[in-house]
Design an enzyme around this catalytic site. Sequence first.
Site, PDB file in Angstrom:
ATOM      1  N   CYS A   1      -0.191   5.900  38.332  1.00  0.00           N
ATOM      2  CA  CYS A   1      -0.499   5.036  37.185  1.00  0.00           C
ATOM      3  C   CYS A   1      -0.569   5.920  35.944  1.00  0.00           C
ATOM      4  CB  CYS A   1      -1.771   4.220  37.417  1.00  0.00           C
ATOM      5  SG  CYS A   1      -3.286   5.190  37.608  1.00  0.00           S
TER       6      CYS A   1
ATOM      7  N   ASN B   1      -4.785   7.778  36.339  1.00  0.00           N
ATOM      8  CA  ASN B   1      -5.202   8.168  37.696  1.00  0.00           C
ATOM      9  C   ASN B   1      -6.713   8.009  37.901  1.00  0.00           C
ATOM     10  OD1 ASN B   1      -5.028  11.139  39.850  1.00  0.00           O
ATOM     11  ND2 ASN B   1      -4.691   9.025  40.398  1.00  0.00           N
TER      12      ASN B   1
ATOM     13  N   CYS C   1      -8.086   4.335  37.481  1.00  0.00           N
ATOM     14  CA  CYS C   1      -8.356   2.916  37.762  1.00  0.00           C
ATOM     15  C   CYS C   1      -7.484   2.324  38.883  1.00  0.00           C
ATOM     16  CB  CYS C   1      -8.140   2.063  36.515  1.00  0.00           C
ATOM     17  SG  CYS C   1      -9.309   2.404  35.193  1.00  0.00           S
ATOM     18  N   ARG C   2      -6.169   2.477  38.776  1.00  0.00           N
ATOM     19  CA  ARG C   2      -5.289   1.766  39.712  1.00  0.00           C
ATOM     20  C   ARG C   2      -4.793   2.645  40.855  1.00  0.00           C
ATOM     21  NH1 ARG C   2      -1.218  -0.155  35.220  1.00  0.00           N
ATOM     22  NH2 ARG C   2      -2.012   1.834  34.402  1.00  0.00           N
ATOM     23  N   SER C   3      -4.149   3.773  40.549  1.00  0.00           N
ATOM     24  CA  SER C   3      -3.536   4.550  41.641  1.00  0.00           C
ATOM     25  C   SER C   3      -4.554   5.132  42.627  1.00  0.00           C
ATOM     26  CB  SER C   3      -2.573   5.616  41.104  1.00  0.00           C
ATOM     27  OG  SER C   3      -3.218   6.546  40.274  1.00  0.00           O
TER      28      SER C   3
ATOM     29  N   ASP D   1      -3.150  -2.946  33.955  1.00  0.00           N
ATOM     30  CA  ASP D   1      -4.161  -1.936  33.656  1.00  0.00           C
ATOM     31  C   ASP D   1      -5.498  -2.630  33.369  1.00  0.00           C
ATOM     32  OD1 ASP D   1      -5.678   0.119  32.699  1.00  0.00           O
ATOM     33  OD2 ASP D   1      -4.269   0.725  31.122  1.00  0.00           O
TER      34      ASP D   1
HETATM   35  P1  4NP Z   1      -5.177   3.744  35.088  1.00  0.00           P
HETATM   36  O1  4NP Z   1      -6.010   3.135  33.871  1.00  0.00           O
HETATM   37  O2  4NP Z   1      -3.817   4.127  34.547  1.00  0.00           O
HETATM   38  O3  4NP Z   1      -5.105   2.603  36.046  1.00  0.00           O
HETATM   39  O4  4NP Z   1      -5.965   4.907  35.603  1.00  0.00           O
HETATM   40  C1  4NP Z   1      -6.183   3.811  32.657  1.00  0.00           C
HETATM   41  C2  4NP Z   1      -7.164   4.770  32.556  1.00  0.00           C
HETATM   42  C3  4NP Z   1      -7.352   5.437  31.361  1.00  0.00           C
HETATM   43  C4  4NP Z   1      -6.558   5.134  30.278  1.00  0.00           C
HETATM   44  C5  4NP Z   1      -5.573   4.178  30.383  1.00  0.00           C
HETATM   45  C6  4NP Z   1      -5.385   3.525  31.590  1.00  0.00           C
HETATM   46  N1  4NP Z   1      -6.765   5.802  29.055  1.00  0.00           N
HETATM   47  O5  4NP Z   1      -6.081   5.474  28.083  1.00  0.00           O
HETATM   48  O6  4NP Z   1      -7.616   6.707  28.978  1.00  0.00           O
END
Ligand code: 4NP
Length: 162
Positions: free
Chosen positions: A8, A11, A13-15, A131
């Site tokens: 993602c 790294n 929230c999702r992956s 996201d």
């Molecule tokens: P992820 O979510 O890609 O599912 O881990 C996010 C976590 C942090 C951010 C964006 C998406 N960020 O912009 O910090």
Amino acid sequence: MKRVLFVCLGNICRSPVAEGIFMHKVRERGLESRLTGDSAGTAGYHIGEPPHTTSSSVAREYGVALNHRARQFQQADFERFDHILCMDRSNYETVRRLAGTTHLQSKVGMIGQFLSGPVPAPVEGAPEIPDPYYGPVAGFHDVHQLLDTATSNLITHLTSAS
Ligand code: 4NP
């Protein structure tokens, strides 16, 4: 052994949830000698951090423990993994751009290709895992449920293919 990397943006929230559910199912089904998984982010904002607290608490509600520290996707991952499955189209385009050869590009897909069943749907038009970072807790539950379905189908796919 088939190795799967979930990707993602951050790294956190999702992956890591995809990795956690996937490995939970792998252990539950006694498939540790055949399948393994890891996760990474295309961005380096959160390197070394544990998963988002809401991702972890939602996963725990479903009986899944998340044990990961965020890391950034690296070129060597193309060699280390057989399948690189991205959460959204932006991650997919980023990783595809980094793959220098058609062989490496062919390892890259979207986890959403496995939402409809164990036979992967075409990557064009595959649904994204949205996201949840800036949204309400309900978004984290949606992510968990989508990834629960997709990882079950993925495991069926990986264990039924020759
Ligand atoms: P992820 O979510 O890609 O599912 O881990 C996010 C976590 C942090 C951010 C964006 C998406 N960020 O912009 O910090």
